[in-house]
Write a protein that holds these residues in place. Structure first.
Motif, short mmCIF file in Angstrom:
data_model
loop_
_atom_site.label_atom_id
_atom_site.label_comp_id
_atom_site.label_asym_id
_atom_site.label_seq_id
_atom_site.Cartn_x
_atom_site.Cartn_y
_atom_site.Cartn_z
N HIS A 237 4.96 5.08 -0.37
CA HIS A 237 4.02 4.95 0.74
C HIS A 237 2.59 4.77 0.24
N ALA A 238 1.80 4.09 1.06
CA ALA A 238 0.43 3.81 0.65
C ALA A 238 -0.46 5.04 0.77
N SER A 239 -0.24 5.81 1.81
CA SER A 239 -1.06 7.02 1.94
C SER A 239 -0.15 8.21 2.19
N TYR A 240 -0.69 9.38 2.02
CA TYR A 240 0.14 10.58 2.08
C TYR A 240 -0.69 11.76 2.54
N SER A 241 -0.20 12.45 3.54
CA SER A 241 -0.92 13.65 3.96
C SER A 241 -0.01 14.86 3.98
#
Lengths: 268, 656, 367
Positions: free
Chosen positions: A133-137
């Motif tokens: 994934h490109a971003s991760y929270s």
């Protein structure tokens, strides 16, 4: 601990390594079998839950855990040990009071989280293999922040395990009186494994003793924590074992109820 | 690249601590608590210092396990272990102050193993009369370094709250090497070095420097020491005009791994023997009973049966000979191997597998078990280990004032603590005494460095020419391309020291060693390093070589001079202890380029301390002359003692 | 230093294929080497042999060579490992072994990376707060109570868990908000310490360390050379402890009604822990610096208004020489003039939270 003030600052680059991962072992194997295993189980369970038949063996009082407790008005009255409350639409599972919580208990379980984050969500698929994934929270916001409610689903799971235990005990009382067959052993084995899985839960370990600061002041809870810790190490194995015993128990009850096989009786 | 265009980063500090091991960090904490702006220089990353390798524990007479323990007993054990060559004042301060230093660590967050009543647990160790070593499993050194590291972080957090910056009053310069101390006359004015990472130069202007750089083990072929142990502090001090003492005394840990080859030198902690491990030769014989020297005959068991009873009932049995002081064990192993009873790899067997159940071994020696399994695929719960002597610790070091840690010699403002300082351990160090040594003298050095800064009327100034020279010296190996590879030179130096100045020494070999060291000196002066300044290990080693060389020369010279065998110094041609030599320290200094050696009498022990020993015991170490003095002392003591008793009785009488 | 070319008795030395990443921040690539390998050796031995022969300037950190210091962290065949704990016998005879620097941190040169990220996070983690009512030597703790914390104190700070954690490995932007497994177990260690006087460690872990980013995929546990059960014994218990305080509906309701249990966001840096050991020279120190802080959170706070409770740093006198003057030795000095009269450690512009400037309309906004 280089200080900020004097050494050259600015964003320094990571090593320029072209390969996404340099792992040479079969790192994709574990996520792959997890996907296959979990998908197969979910498919089987979905089919069974909406089948609305072959869940009760009248002759030996066997009730499959997928239909326990049976609470819709479509249920066979003898199988409804705790009453009937819901209409019998096909979309409503007959164990509508328990299945969602069981599902959520397993969905928020610390082990299953690891399993599906890795294998389904690829975040990450394996150690030192890039995240998909490109971003991760992570679990910092909705919806995944709900994972923190695992403890409450654990409480429900304890109640459900009690109900399953009651079912297993009732199964000894057939219309002909006390009896034991292979089905009883399977039901009993399933319930024991369910208890082991439920008790070995990380939340349970925390509630029983993990939250204490001073073990020495609570010797009994410390001992209990010790036992649960022993089980907890095997939480992953128990998670898979219980998936197996649940499916097996259900399949056995279905087979007997459908008349495909006959129960092997030891007494009565 | 010429010197004039070389960029030099410049810093002002009150106290610069060189070395970030236990002693360095403790000194820095003390200097910072005294309000001084402090820098810590570390050759590797913060918290990786060699202190982490100390496994056994920290000796302190807290009396938690056996209440009969006291500082006097600890003092006595230390002196005995050091064969009475210790600086008595250091041994006294160490024995008195180590319990406080250990307790202090708990307020920094250390978590030692506990006794049943919740106090710090203490364990037995070679040479200690009572269980005395505070420990955490077998990773006590790690606990100590982590605790001090975290204490420094907590001080930095305080500074951040008060001054807005973590680095306001204490700052760690990691991966930085100091190559030169800079003087203003006879006073320390600063320190010059480079960042290993970038190769950039850095200059500290500071009136006080605390050296805590550890030992010299990298000059030896088989060593437990890491690459950092190149004798930097020893050499820096020498070049600044300080002196070294007792450099002939090197401790060879009796039980280092000898197999497999890649982990040769790694230590097997003494607790393996403290917990029941025994030494056997290739014939399967438990040979240590044959090697108990007369001085220890009284305290050690004579039969395996008695020795085995000791583990469970130490009060009524004498201890097993496996727990003799390290040098005795090392010598015994050496003799067995030389007699052809060693293992194929040149060691002996250390067996705990047949002595304790596997579960118990894993519980008591977790990191030992883990280390052997991981490094060598050896399961110590199943098979015996192959061990042999390994260069481990240097007793000698910078000659310091016992109370303040200030270096003797011509320099002022230079302090030393830990392994780099000498005197405390005499001719042989007891296991567990080094960790408490770090804390006791680290605190003292840091505190006195701060006091020294307070007393200064003006700040010493760094001379420009000195900096230019330091830059030139540091860059020289990079500019030469005709010299030898530093790795080759290091191998040759290690071969000389290992073969000729090793555990057993002979006059002819030592003379040979000095000749070879002189040749090496020529070659090291012409060493060249390939590559640039950025993180270049070859260049770093080239700069360390001259330190290793000068310290090795001190060791070889002192070893040749001392014609006796004592503690960490064994001369085959002079195999016994000589009471006359006990009264002498060999002091090493540098005159220009030349290593000088001088004799210096040992300070005389105070009467009340001498009185702690049996006459019979003293007779083994002291000269007749000294014994006569002792007898006179005891006689007057008895007389005044009796008089005091009667006076006290009279007083008591009156009060009634 | 890997110099024993005459190998072990038994098997003769064999040549093995290595690929090692050489380069620095500007770039680099994998280079092939054929190296002699003896029986019983580890990867670090081979690196040392390379340094002594083919590549004297190959940069690599190491210290103890016994798995106790955690310096020689590298990635071997793609997995973060300690070079000194990876035996050559674990590889196939003809296998090529690839060695690269830690991927998560900026590279300095070859196998050496800049791990200062970890030390910065360590500095932000509140230290042990000693109990105020106990003197040194009076600490009494039971073994069963210290055992949990002791497990975490086994940590050798090799930072393998930090480099393998996908939260920062694959998402560099999370480095600001996420401290990593090493510091979660530090928080857990202190929260489980029987005598630690702070009670806000759970909130700290959640709000400042970014515990919520962790999705317990357990890679940290997998790579830990000390076999610390980072996830099961450290992170998950911390998550559960956070649940106790933050996601328990009863506690939540109580805190809403009684306005308790809410910890200010800035607790770490502004709150003074009651038991911290204070230096005698605190406040009145000679060398106090208005040092430049690069604390992004403080900057955010400063954006929101003036911090009136900030302690104004004392002005610093630069070091003077014997004659009471500033030393002017331009040749060796790092700048073209005398030391800064504001102190050496002050950089301009000052960070916003150090400015006591009040915007004219600020008071109106607050009312």
């Amino acid at each position: 601990m280089t200080s900020s003030a004097t050494r050259p600052q600015g964003v320094r680059a990571r090593a320029a390594i072209a390969a996404k991962t340099l792992r040479t072992d079969r790192w994709w194997f574990a996520p792959l079998i997890t996907v296959i295993g979990l998908s197969a189980w979910v498919a089987y369970a979905t089919v069974r839950v909406f089948m609305h038949k072959w869940y009760w063996v009248e002759e030996f009082s066997y009730l499959t855990p997928f239909y326990s407790p049976c609470v819709t008005d479509r249920c066979i009255p003898e199988a409804s040990h705790f009453g009937q409350y819901l209409p019998g639409w096909w979309i409503i599972p007959d164990a509508a009071f328990t299945l969602p919580f069981l599902l959520l208990f397993r969905l928020t379980c610390y082990y299953y989280r690891k399993a599906y984050y890795r294998s389904f969500w690829l975040s990450p698929p394996a150690c030192a293999v890039p995240d998909g994934h490109a971003s991760y929270s992570g679990e910092t916001r909705f919806p995944l922040i709900v994972q923190n409610s695992h403890r409450y689903f654990f409480y429900f799971a304890v109640i459900i395990s009690l109900i399953n235990s009651w079912d297993a005990i009732l199964a000894f009382n057939t219309p002909q009186g006390f009896g034991i067959g292979l089905g009883n052993l399977i039901l009993l084995g399933n319930v024991i494994m369910l208890w082991a899985y439920t008790i070995s839960c990380h939340s349970c370990r925390h509630i029983i003793g993990g939250r204490l600061k001073h073990f020495s002041k609570h010797p009994v809870r410390y001992r209990a924590w010790g036992y649960i810790s022993w089980l907890n190490v095997r939480h992953m194995q128990l998670a898979w074992i219980t998936l197996g015993t649940l499916a097996l128990t259900d399949f056995y009850v279905m087979s007997v109820a459908a008349g495909w096989i006959s129960d092997l009786r030891f007494i009565n | 690249m010429t010197t004039t265009t070389t960029r030099i980063e410049r810093h002002h500090y009150d106290v610069v601590v060189i070395g970030a091991g236990g002693a360095g960090l403790r000194a820095a904490i003390e200097a910072r608590l005294a309000g001084k702006k402090t820098a810590i220089i570390s050759k590797s990353l913060f918290g990786k210092a060699h202190t982490v390798m100390a496994e056994g524990g920290a000796a302190a007479a807290m009396g938690n396990v056996n209440s009969r323990d006291s500082w006097q007993v600890h003092f006595r054990d230390t002196m005995r272990g050091g064969k009475f060559l210790n600086n008595f004042r250091m041994a006294e301060l160490h024995a008195k102050e180590s319990p406080q230093r250990i307790w202090e660590l708990e307020t920094y967050g250390a978590l030692f193993d506990r006794t049943k009543d919740g106090k710090i647990s203490q364990r037995n160790f070679g040479g200690h009369e009572y269980p005395r070593l505070a420990h955490v499993g077998d990773r006590t050194g790690l606990e100590l370094i982590r605790t001090l590291q975290q204490k420094i972080v907590s001080l930095q957090q305080e500074d951040k709250r008060e001054h807005g910056s973590y680095d306001a009053r204490i700052r760690v310069f990691d991966e930085t090497t100091i190559t030169e101390l800079l003087l203003d006359g006879d006073r320390i004015a600063g320190a010059f070095g480079y960042y290993r990472e970038s190769g950039e130069f850095i200059l500290f202007e500071a009136p006080a420097v605390v050296l805590a750089t550890g030992g010299v083990g990298r000059s030896y072929k088989v060593t437990s020491n890491s690459w950092e142990y190149t004798g930097d502090g020893h050499a820096l001090a020498l070049r600044a005009g300080a002196t070294l003492i007792n450099m002939e005394f090197l401790q060879f840990h009796p039980t280092g791994m000898v197999w497999p080859p890649s982990v040769k030198g790694i230590l097997v902690t003494e607790s393996v023997r403290g917990d029941g491990g025994i030494l056997k030769n290739s014939e399967g014989k438990r040979f240590m009973f044959d090697y108990v020297p007369d001085v220890f005959r009284k305290q050690y068991a004579e039969t395996p049966e008695e020795a085995d009873r000791w583990y469970t009932d130490p009060d009524n049995n004498r201890r097993p000979p496996e727990l003799l002081p390290r040098d005795e064990v090392a010598r015994a192993i050496n003799s067995e191997v030389k007699a052809g009873r060693g293992t194929p790899a040149g060691g002996v067997y250390l067996d705990i597998a047949s002595r304790l159940p596997a579960e118990e071994i894993r519980r008591r020696l977790p990191s030992m078990h883990h280390q052997f399994k991981g490094l060598a695929d050896v399961d110590i719960t199943k098979e015996a280990m192959e061990v042999g002597p390994t260069c481990h610790y240097v007793m000698g070091g910078i000659e310091v004032d016992p109370d303040s840690g200030a270096a003797y010699g011509s320099v002022r403002g230079l302090f030393a603590a830990g392994e780099v300082s000498g005197g405390m351990h005499g001719s042989n160090r007891l296991g567990g005494n080094s960790l408490s040594d770090l804390l006791v003298f680290g605190k003292r050095a840091g505190g006195h460095a701060a006091t020294y800064v307070d007393q200064l009327t003006g700040r010493p100034r760094v001379a420009v020419t000195a900096v230019e020279t330091a830059v030139e010296t540091a860059l020289a190996p990079l500019h030469r391309d005709t010299g030898e590879n530093p790795y080759t030179l290091q191998q040759d130096l290690q071969a000389v020291m290992g073969d000729l100045v090793g555990i057993i020494r002979r006059e002819a070999e030592l003379e040979d060693a000095l000749v070879r060291l002189a040749e090496l000196r020529e070659r090291v002066a012409k060493v060249s390093a390939a590559g640039g300044r950025k993180y270049n290990p070859g260049w770093h080693l080239a700069l360390d070589l001259r330190n290793m060389l000068v310290v090795s020369e001190c060791t070889a010279k002192a070893a040749l001079e001392r014609r006796e065998s004592r503690g960490g110094h064994t001369r085959e041609d002079f195999p016994t202890m000589d009471p006359q030599w006990r009264r002498v320290n060999l002091v090493c200094s540098l005159a220009g380029d030349v290593v000088r050696l001088a004799r210096k009498p040992l300070p005389k022990m105070r009467p009340e301390l001498v009185g702690l020993f049996d006459r019979a015991e003293l007779a083994k170490y002291l000269t007749d002359e000294e014994l006569t003095e002792f007898d006179a002392l005891v006689a007057t003591d008895a007389a005044t003692g009796a008089a005091a008793d009667t006076a006290a009785d009279a007083d008591a009488e009156k009060e009634r | 230093m890997g110099t024993e070319t005459s190998g072990a008795p038994g098997k003769p030395a064999a040549k093995r294929q290595f690929r090692i990443w050489r380069g620095d921040a500007e770039g680099g690539d994998l280079q092939d080497y054929m190296v002699e390998v003896n029986e019983g050796e580890v990867v670090l031995d081979v690196i040392h042999r390379l340094q002594a022969t083919d590549a004297p300037d190959l940069a690599c950190r190491w210290n103890c060579k016994a798995g106790k210091c955690g310096s020689c962290s590298m990635e071997i065949n793609g997995m973060p490992k300690l070079g000194c704990m990876t035996r050559m016998s674990t590889f196939e005879e003809n296998e090529t072994i690839t060695v690269t620097p830690l991927r998560t941190f900026p590279v300095i040169r070859d196998l050496v990376t800049d791990v200062s990220f970890n030390y910065e996070k360590a500095r932000e983690t509140p230290a042990f707060a000693p109990p105020t009512d106990l003197a040194p030597g009076d600490y009494r703790m039971q073994q069963v109570d210290v055992e949990r914390s002791q497990e975490f104190r086994k940590c050798i700070e090799c930072f393998l868990c930090q480099t393998v954690c996908h939260v920062i490995r694959d998402h560099d932007e999370n480095k600001q908000a996420f401290s990593g497994p090493r510091y979660f177990i530090r928080a857990a260690e202190l929260d489980m310490h029987p005598l630690d006087a702070r009670t806000d460690r759970k909130d700290y872990a959640q709000t400042e360390q970014g515990l919520g980013f962790c999705n317990i995929t357990k890679c940290c546990t997998e790579v830990c050379p000390e076999h610390i059960k980072i996830t099961d014994n450290g992170i998950i218990p911390m998550k559960e402890r956070v649940v106790d305080r933050r996601y328990d509906p009863l506690v939540w309701l109580g805190s809403k009604i009684f306005r308790r249990g809410q910890v200010p966001q800035t607790s770490v840096t502004s709150e003074h822990s009651p038991g911290a050991v204070r230096s005698s020279a605190a406040g009145g120190g000679v060398h106090s610096h208005a040092g430049g802080s690069h604390d992004a959170q403080a900057e955010v706070q400063a954006q929101q208004g003036v911090n009136w409770h900030r302690e104004v740093p004392h002005p610093t006198a630069p070091a003077v020489d014997a004659s009471g003057k500033l030393p002017l030795t331009e040749l060796t000095f790092d700048r073209a003039a005398a030391p800064s009269p504001f102190g050496d450690d002050v950089t301009f512009p000052l960070p916003p939270e150090h400015l006591n400037f009040a915007h004219p309309t600020q008071d109106e906004r607050n009312h």
